[in-house]
Design an enzyme around this catalytic site. Sequence first.
Site, mmCIF file in Angstrom:
data_model
loop_
_atom_site.group_PDB
_atom_site.id
_atom_site.type_symbol
_atom_site.label_atom_id
_atom_site.label_comp_id
_atom_site.label_asym_id
_atom_site.label_seq_id
_atom_site.Cartn_x
_atom_site.Cartn_y
_atom_site.Cartn_z
ATOM 1 N N CYS A 183 102.114 -40.771 -8.633
ATOM 2 C CA CYS A 183 103.193 -40.085 -7.909
ATOM 3 C C CYS A 183 102.666 -39.393 -6.657
ATOM 4 C CB CYS A 183 103.895 -39.092 -8.817
ATOM 5 S SG CYS A 183 102.764 -37.936 -9.605
ATOM 6 N N GLU A 234 109.173 -44.722 -1.652
ATOM 7 C CA GLU A 234 108.009 -44.770 -2.535
ATOM 8 C C GLU A 234 107.768 -46.211 -2.988
ATOM 9 O OE1 GLU A 234 108.416 -43.149 -6.513
ATOM 10 O OE2 GLU A 234 106.524 -42.068 -6.243
ATOM 11 N N LYS A 284 110.682 -39.080 -25.363
ATOM 12 C CA LYS A 284 110.980 -40.500 -25.146
ATOM 13 C C LYS A 284 109.992 -41.033 -24.116
ATOM 14 C CE LYS A 284 113.136 -43.116 -22.325
ATOM 15 N NZ LYS A 284 112.304 -44.320 -22.403
ATOM 16 N N GLU A 306 110.436 -33.982 -12.401
ATOM 17 C CA GLU A 306 109.224 -34.314 -11.632
ATOM 18 C C GLU A 306 109.412 -35.726 -11.127
ATOM 19 O OE1 GLU A 306 106.548 -32.533 -10.872
ATOM 20 O OE2 GLU A 306 107.222 -30.775 -11.977
HETATM 21 P P1 NAD Z 1 111.671 -44.347 -14.229
HETATM 22 O O1 NAD Z 1 112.532 -43.359 -13.559
HETATM 23 O O2 NAD Z 1 112.052 -45.774 -14.179
HETATM 24 O O3 NAD Z 1 111.508 -44.004 -15.774
HETATM 25 C C1 NAD Z 1 111.008 -42.769 -16.215
HETATM 26 C C2 NAD Z 1 111.529 -42.502 -17.604
HETATM 27 O O4 NAD Z 1 112.931 -42.282 -17.516
HETATM 28 C C3 NAD Z 1 111.344 -43.661 -18.580
HETATM 29 O O5 NAD Z 1 111.053 -43.164 -19.844
HETATM 30 C C4 NAD Z 1 112.716 -44.331 -18.545
HETATM 31 O O6 NAD Z 1 112.998 -45.057 -19.722
HETATM 32 C C5 NAD Z 1 113.606 -43.128 -18.418
HETATM 33 N N1 NAD Z 1 114.929 -43.395 -17.850
HETATM 34 C C6 NAD Z 1 115.315 -44.397 -17.031
HETATM 35 N N2 NAD Z 1 116.638 -44.291 -16.753
HETATM 36 C C7 NAD Z 1 117.084 -43.201 -17.410
HETATM 37 C C8 NAD Z 1 118.348 -42.569 -17.524
HETATM 38 N N3 NAD Z 1 119.448 -43.055 -16.902
HETATM 39 N N4 NAD Z 1 118.451 -41.455 -18.273
HETATM 40 C C9 NAD Z 1 117.367 -40.944 -18.893
HETATM 41 N N5 NAD Z 1 116.145 -41.505 -18.844
HETATM 42 C C10 NAD Z 1 116.000 -42.629 -18.109
HETATM 43 O O7 NAD Z 1 110.211 -44.096 -13.654
HETATM 44 P P2 NAD Z 1 108.920 -44.950 -13.950
HETATM 45 O O8 NAD Z 1 109.073 -46.221 -13.169
HETATM 46 O O9 NAD Z 1 108.637 -45.000 -15.398
HETATM 47 O O10 NAD Z 1 107.777 -44.034 -13.297
HETATM 48 C C11 NAD Z 1 107.469 -44.064 -11.954
HETATM 49 C C12 NAD Z 1 108.098 -42.900 -11.230
HETATM 50 O O11 NAD Z 1 107.671 -41.674 -11.828
HETATM 51 C C13 NAD Z 1 107.652 -42.823 -9.805
HETATM 52 O O12 NAD Z 1 108.754 -42.520 -8.986
HETATM 53 C C14 NAD Z 1 106.658 -41.671 -9.802
HETATM 54 O O13 NAD Z 1 106.508 -41.044 -8.561
HETATM 55 C C15 NAD Z 1 107.254 -40.776 -10.834
HETATM 56 N N6 NAD Z 1 106.244 -39.842 -11.341
HETATM 57 C C16 NAD Z 1 106.288 -38.543 -10.930
HETATM 58 C C17 NAD Z 1 105.316 -37.643 -11.349
HETATM 59 C C18 NAD Z 1 105.320 -36.213 -10.887
HETATM 60 O O14 NAD Z 1 104.533 -35.433 -11.394
HETATM 61 N N7 NAD Z 1 106.158 -35.820 -9.957
HETATM 62 C C19 NAD Z 1 104.313 -38.079 -12.217
HETATM 63 C C20 NAD Z 1 104.302 -39.405 -12.627
HETATM 64 C C21 NAD Z 1 105.282 -40.285 -12.183
#
Ligand code: NAD
Length: 509
Positions: free
Chosen positions: A300, A403, A186, A261
């Site tokens: 991230c 963040e 997804k 992650e």
């Molecule tokens: P997000 O948490 O809003 O969304 C990430 C994914 O999770 C999306 O596909 C979203 O649709 C899904 N999602 C949202 N709510 C959910 C739920 N209740 N259940 C299941 N899935 C759900 O994050 P974002 O805004 O897309 O990405 C940014 C974040 O990702 C930042 O915090 C960044 O640090 C993190 N990130 C971490 C890494 C790493 O390697 N640690 C890498 C890239 C991004």
Amino acid sequence: MADRAETHALDAQATIHVAGEWRDAVSGATREILDPADGLPFAVVAEGDEKDTDLAVAAARHAFDHGDWPRTPAAERAALLHRVADLLVRDRERLGLLESRDAGKTAEEGRVDIDCVADAFRYFAQLVAAEAPGRVVDAGTPDVHSVVVHEPVGVCALITPWNYPLLQASWKIAPALAAGNTFVVKPSEITPLTTVALIDLLVEAGLPTGVAGLVTGAGHTVGARLAAHPDVDLVSFTGGLVSGTKVAQAAAPTVKKVALELGGKNPNVVFADACATDEGFDTAVDQALNAAFIHSGQVCSAGSRLIVEEPLRERFVAELARRAAAIRLGRGTADGVECGPLVSERQRAKVEGYVESALAEGAVLRTGGKRPEPAPERPDGGYFYEPTVLDQCHREMRVVREEVFGPVLTVETFRTEDEAVALANDTEYGLAGAVWTTDAGRARRVAGRLRHGTVWINDFHPYLPQAEWGGFGKSGVGRELGPAGLAEYRETKHIYQNLAPKPVRWFAG
Ligand code: NAD
């Protein structure tokens, strides 16, 4: 098929992939995908929900339980992954531009992302191809043959974020396939297009029907259903802390494997000795700029906390602010542009809120802090925000603790090594951090004391597919990349064979 996700006509695309077929959402719902550089829709995808998710999981379950892929020899799985890498190289320009448009990064960043995606496929292909089939254990008697083997975990739910859409997906899809699993991915609802395109490449490479599933849709519907689904064996999630916590909670009742992650608040610690020469100073400033502002800080592992030795502060921050102000913002494909927009209006509003609160709490604005003036390379509707340097920050400020995920760098200072380490570790996260020094002993001491999953010495941002990536603390659970990134997608089984069975006679009767 190759045009599926890159159409510029706004016809809705069938972007849900179930049992080898592209489909519309069961509900018929669609979602517009916006170009962050002008805020205008440029593609329309299917908006799946729980029903589509159930269909995709059922297909992946069937392919795992009854298909050949989990039992396909490692060498054949590896060969397929290499073919995928070749196709990514072939389509580098197309996919790089698509990533640039969807996520708002520069075209060059988009192309580099695709190179890194291909590298991930090749790395996991090499890893499984070179492996021994199992580990023979010495049972202490010739009458027993004991071996530990690794098997695919089953159906994997892979949930990915918008900042590195295809790269983050590849860190999950490549090891999941290498290990012999089936999956449903997804992608972020904001940036699904390159992941949709990748599925076509997997099919073209010869992946058996049903092994790869994809559902486009929202987190609270598709993502939540995947995390809770009883027929999913593992959920691997990359995203923010709040959503990651919800995923862990949703997954708990079915006791599936969970890998998370999450975010980071990453320190970049600069000792004055690193800047004793002009060349050292220039390098440390240049890398601090890169650490904080590449992809508009939507990384991230962004080095969003500069922690600099006090006597160096004014000179370092002045030069950093001068160079930050000179970063050329614009549409990722425009000539000379070095940094794209933020991914969405919502993300820009969040960043603006953090800067406002920092200024109210006493931070000093050295540059940025606002939207840039319109320019030909920056359409009016784009979500641009100037690279921002906030001086005189301290650990009580929200902008230092949370963040931001935008082009905002905070500056703190230290006077002793202990103080530098304490500041760098003063975060609930623990994803990555760097130390700049020419003192080799200090470099090793500080690196050893930092509570972060990746520590750079005199560098910032490089990663290697061979080396594990992940976080301490609230940056997550588990690791991607490296051998541990493959192990996430496996169950471990001990097979104990008695070659000379006899009664045990524990019970006398
Ligand atoms: P997000 O948490 O809003 O969304 C990430 C994914 O999770 C999306 O596909 C979203 O649709 C899904 N999602 C949202 N709510 C959910 C739920 N209740 N259940 C299941 N899935 C759900 O994050 P974002 O805004 O897309 O990405 C940014 C974040 O990702 C930042 O915090 C960044 O640090 C993190 N990130 C971490 C890494 C790493 O390697 N640690 C890498 C890239 C991004």
